[in-house]
Design a protein around this motif. Structure first.
Motif, PDB file in Angstrom:
ATOM      1  N   THR A  41      -1.113   9.117  -1.420  1.00 20.68           N
ATOM      2  CA  THR A  41      -1.153   9.429  -2.849  1.00 20.68           C
ATOM      3  C   THR A  41      -1.254  10.927  -3.096  1.00 20.68           C
ATOM      4  O   THR A  41      -0.461  11.498  -3.861  1.00 20.68           O
ATOM      5  CB  THR A  41      -2.355   8.719  -3.508  1.00 20.68           C
ATOM      6  OG1 THR A  41      -2.177   7.307  -3.411  1.00 20.68           O
ATOM      7  CG2 THR A  41      -2.472   9.104  -4.974  1.00 20.68           C
ATOM      8  N   LEU A  59       0.824  -1.203   0.000  1.00 23.25           N
ATOM      9  CA  LEU A  59       0.000   0.000   0.000  1.00 23.25           C
ATOM     10  C   LEU A  59       0.863   1.259   0.000  1.00 23.25           C
ATOM     11  O   LEU A  59       0.584   2.222  -0.723  1.00 23.25           O
ATOM     12  CB  LEU A  59      -0.932  -0.006   1.211  1.00 23.25           C
ATOM     13  CG  LEU A  59      -2.100  -0.990   1.177  1.00 23.25           C
ATOM     14  CD1 LEU A  59      -2.851  -0.970   2.500  1.00 23.25           C
ATOM     15  CD2 LEU A  59      -3.051  -0.655   0.043  1.00 23.25           C
ATOM     16  N   ALA A  83      -6.970   6.296  -5.751  1.00 19.69           N
ATOM     17  CA  ALA A  83      -6.372   5.516  -4.667  1.00 19.69           C
ATOM     18  C   ALA A  83      -7.445   4.857  -3.812  1.00 19.69           C
ATOM     19  O   ALA A  83      -7.337   3.678  -3.449  1.00 19.69           O
ATOM     20  CB  ALA A  83      -5.474   6.411  -3.814  1.00 19.69           C
ATOM     21  N   LEU A 103      -6.198   1.769  -2.014  1.00 19.08           N
ATOM     22  CA  LEU A 103      -4.863   2.210  -1.593  1.00 19.08           C
ATOM     23  C   LEU A 103      -5.011   3.308  -0.561  1.00 19.08           C
ATOM     24  O   LEU A 103      -6.117   3.616  -0.114  1.00 19.08           O
ATOM     25  CB  LEU A 103      -4.077   2.711  -2.814  1.00 19.08           C
ATOM     26  CG  LEU A 103      -3.893   1.709  -3.963  1.00 19.08           C
ATOM     27  CD1 LEU A 103      -3.179   2.381  -5.129  1.00 19.08           C
ATOM     28  CD2 LEU A 103      -3.123   0.483  -3.504  1.00 19.08           C
ATOM     29  N   THR A 149       2.706   1.470  -3.642  1.00 22.16           N
ATOM     30  CA  THR A 149       1.797   1.739  -4.760  1.00 22.16           C
ATOM     31  C   THR A 149       1.087   3.086  -4.601  1.00 22.16           C
ATOM     32  O   THR A 149       0.878   3.796  -5.591  1.00 22.16           O
ATOM     33  CB  THR A 149       0.746   0.621  -4.885  1.00 22.16           C
ATOM     34  OG1 THR A 149       0.114   0.398  -3.606  1.00 22.16           O
ATOM     35  CG2 THR A 149       1.390  -0.668  -5.352  1.00 22.16           C
ATOM     36  N   SER A 150       0.732   3.443  -3.371  1.00 19.58           N
ATOM     37  CA  SER A 150       0.082   4.739  -3.143  1.00 19.58           C
ATOM     38  C   SER A 150       1.031   5.877  -3.480  1.00 19.58           C
ATOM     39  O   SER A 150       0.638   6.873  -4.121  1.00 19.58           O
ATOM     40  CB  SER A 150      -0.377   4.848  -1.689  1.00 19.58           C
ATOM     41  OG  SER A 150      -1.290   3.829  -1.355  1.00 19.58           O
TER      42      SER A 150
END
Length: 547
Positions: free
Chosen positions: A278, A221, A268, A273, A224-225
């Protein structure tokens, strides 16, 4: 005839409801104006700040509404965690990333991550263990399961350092400000991710695989965020630079920046996420690239628009928290057991204090072991301020508590009602008591002399184009964050691995500068890109600085 009468009555009820909503919004907007005016008048007050002022006005308004409605209601709007997480929080977090001093943030990124991620997990564990043991002895936790105890840990691990940040100055105490500020953002993201993970896992079958799965899920998380936010920021920079939208309409480029930042947050959340991480990193990337690609008027507009929107929403949140604290529906279920509610609130406050201390001082010690100069180390006084800054709880804790213990803002279970009222009590007491003591404490621990006045120069005039943070101050702030700090050695490669090991911060910054200048800025723009009319004075000044 009867059908027509019922239609007329229903229509009148709708009109009455609409009128009541308009009246409520008028009163709320008037209260926001009052918060701004009173906050300005109390700017030099030794004890109060804008957050506490809004909270006090909210409480006073709640008392008045409670009396006028004869004990039926105390607020004008119904609190919704969806309203908070989808509409109120994103602009605040985005502006935090947009205005942050990037170099200070990334220089201290490891320490910030230690405090914000590892520290939050430690605090959550201590609070969870404490409530599990104490609540059962108090007879409160009969209807609570393990998921509820873990959720309580995540709820009260979420800090609110707004009061402290309103007192600290990032130009006078850059290290301390970056640590408190950075930890607050990472803490919010970690708490929300932790809370959602607790709700998604089957806690009836706890084994070592769940721990590994959670750790892997958290890293996924976080990564990727962050990448989503960076990609959204780079995409906005590339579109505005390539299409040169500002030549036809400055409104379009400002709107595009706002919408793409919000789109990153919504995406997100759509992909499960962390929207907080983000939109925060989207703000950082936009300030580094996109902001320099827009026209001069758009730079001024975005700088003030994002800051103003964030300020208004923060005031909105504290104002509503104050009004919602007196909601009679929540307190009705615990009115016959006030001692229990007070005891639960006291236990939670004690665990918050202990959980905070359990990681701030040990992690500060570990962080200091990696620092070579005394100026880079966190002094004991600064550790106390960092500990103090994280004692306050705010709207994130309330939103998570509502999510866990209520259904559409209401609950009819006594234990759940106790948890809601205790959360409100902890938020009020921590913000009011700890917040009131923040200014005197910081002035006592950090007696800071006012910075010397700078003489006007041509470099001050051109510095506006360096950043959205200030019209007259470089974005990275002073000599230590200047873009030209490494100009003399910017194009030199580190002579050996020893250079990377002995001066990692300097070397990594130098490598990033070379990569940014050689590959990123030619594609995504940034400082040196001139979207204004080529014949203007500003364009000539920027071109001279760039070439």
């Amino acid at each position: 005839m009867g059908g027509e009468l019922s239609y007329v009555l229903s229509k009148m009820e709708m009109l009455t409801s609409d009128h009541a909503s308009v009246v409520s919004m008028n009163i709320f907007v008037a209260l926001l104006c009052a918060c701004i005016v009173i906050g300005h008048l109390l700017e030099e007050n030794r004890w109060l700040n804008e957050s506490i002022t809004a909270l006090l006005i909210g409480i006073c308004t709640g008392v008045v509404i409670l009396l006028l409605s004869r004990g039926k209601s105390s607020h004008l709007l119904v609190f919704s965690e969806d309203l908070f997480f989808i509409y109120l929080l994103p602009p605040i977090i985005f502006n935090a990333g947009f205005q942050v001093k990037k170099k200070q943030f990334f220089v201290n990124f490891i320490t910030i991550t230690l405090f914000g991620a590892v520290g939050t997990l430690i605090s959550c564990s201590i609070i969870t263990f404490g409530v599990t043991q104490i609540f059962k002895r108090m007879g409160v936790g009969k209807s609570l399961d393990m998921g509820d105890y873990l959720a309580i840990g995540a709820i009260f691990a979420a800090t609110d350092s707004v009061c402290t940040l309103q007192v600290l100055n990032q130009d006078e105490t850059p290290l301390l400000y970056s640590l408190v500020f950075g930890e607050g953002v990472v803490n919010d993201a970690t708490s929300v991710v932790l809370f959602n993970a607790i709700k998604s896992f089957d806690l009836n079958k706890i084994d070592h695989r769940i721990g590994l799965h959670f750790f892997g899920n958290f890293l996924y998380l976080f990564t990727t965020s962050t990448l989503l936010g960076v990609l959204a920021g780079l995409l906005s920079a590339y579109i505005i630079k390539t299409l040169y939208i500002g030549r036809h309409s400055t409104d379009r480029e400002v709107a595009l920046m706002m919408l793409m930042a919000y789109l990153s947050y919504i995406l997100a959340e759509l992909w499960y996420l962390s929207g907080i991480l983000t939109v925060f990193f989207c703000g950082i990337v936009m300030s580094h690239y996109t902001w320099h690609n827009v026209t001069e008027s758009s730079r001024i507009t975005t700088k003030h628009a994002f800051a103003t929107l964030s300020f208004v929403l923060e005031t909105f949140i504290f104002l509503y928290v104050g009004m919602d604290a007196l909601d009679i529906e929540k307190w009705r279920f615990v009115s016959d057991r006030p001692k229990t509610s007070v005891a639960v609130s006291s236990v939670l406050l004690g665990l918050v204090l202990a959980g905070r201390a359990a990681f701030v001082f040990p992690l500060s010690f570990l962080s200091n072991l990696t620092k070579k100069t005394q100026s880079e180390k966190i002094s004991f006084r600064e550790q106390v301020i960092i500990w103090w800054a994280g004692l306050m709880r705010g709207a994130v804790s309330m939103a998570l508590a509502y999510n866990q213990f209520t259904l559409s803002g209401h609950t009819e279970l006594r234990t759940n009602a106790i948890m809601i009222t205790s959360t409100i009590t902890v938020v009020l007491v921590s913000t009011m008591v700890f917040g009131l003591m923040t200014k005197p404490l910081i002035r006592f621990l950090l007696p800071i002399n006012p910075p010397p006045k700078r003489k006007n120069s041509m470099s001050d005039i051109g510095s506006f184009n360096n950043s959205p943070k200030s019209i007259t101050m470089p974005f990275l702030g002073g000599s230590q964050d200047s873009e030209n700090e490494f100009d003399g050695s910017e194009n030199q490669r580190p002579s050996s691995i020893r250079a990377l090991l002995t001066t990692p911060t300097h070397t990594v910054h130098q490598l990033w500068r070379n990569f940014d200048n050689s590959f990123m800025r030619p594609v995504f723009g940034g400082r040196g890109f001139v979207p204004v009319v080529p014949t203007s004075t500003t364009a000539r000044t920027i071109n001279q600085q760039w070439h």
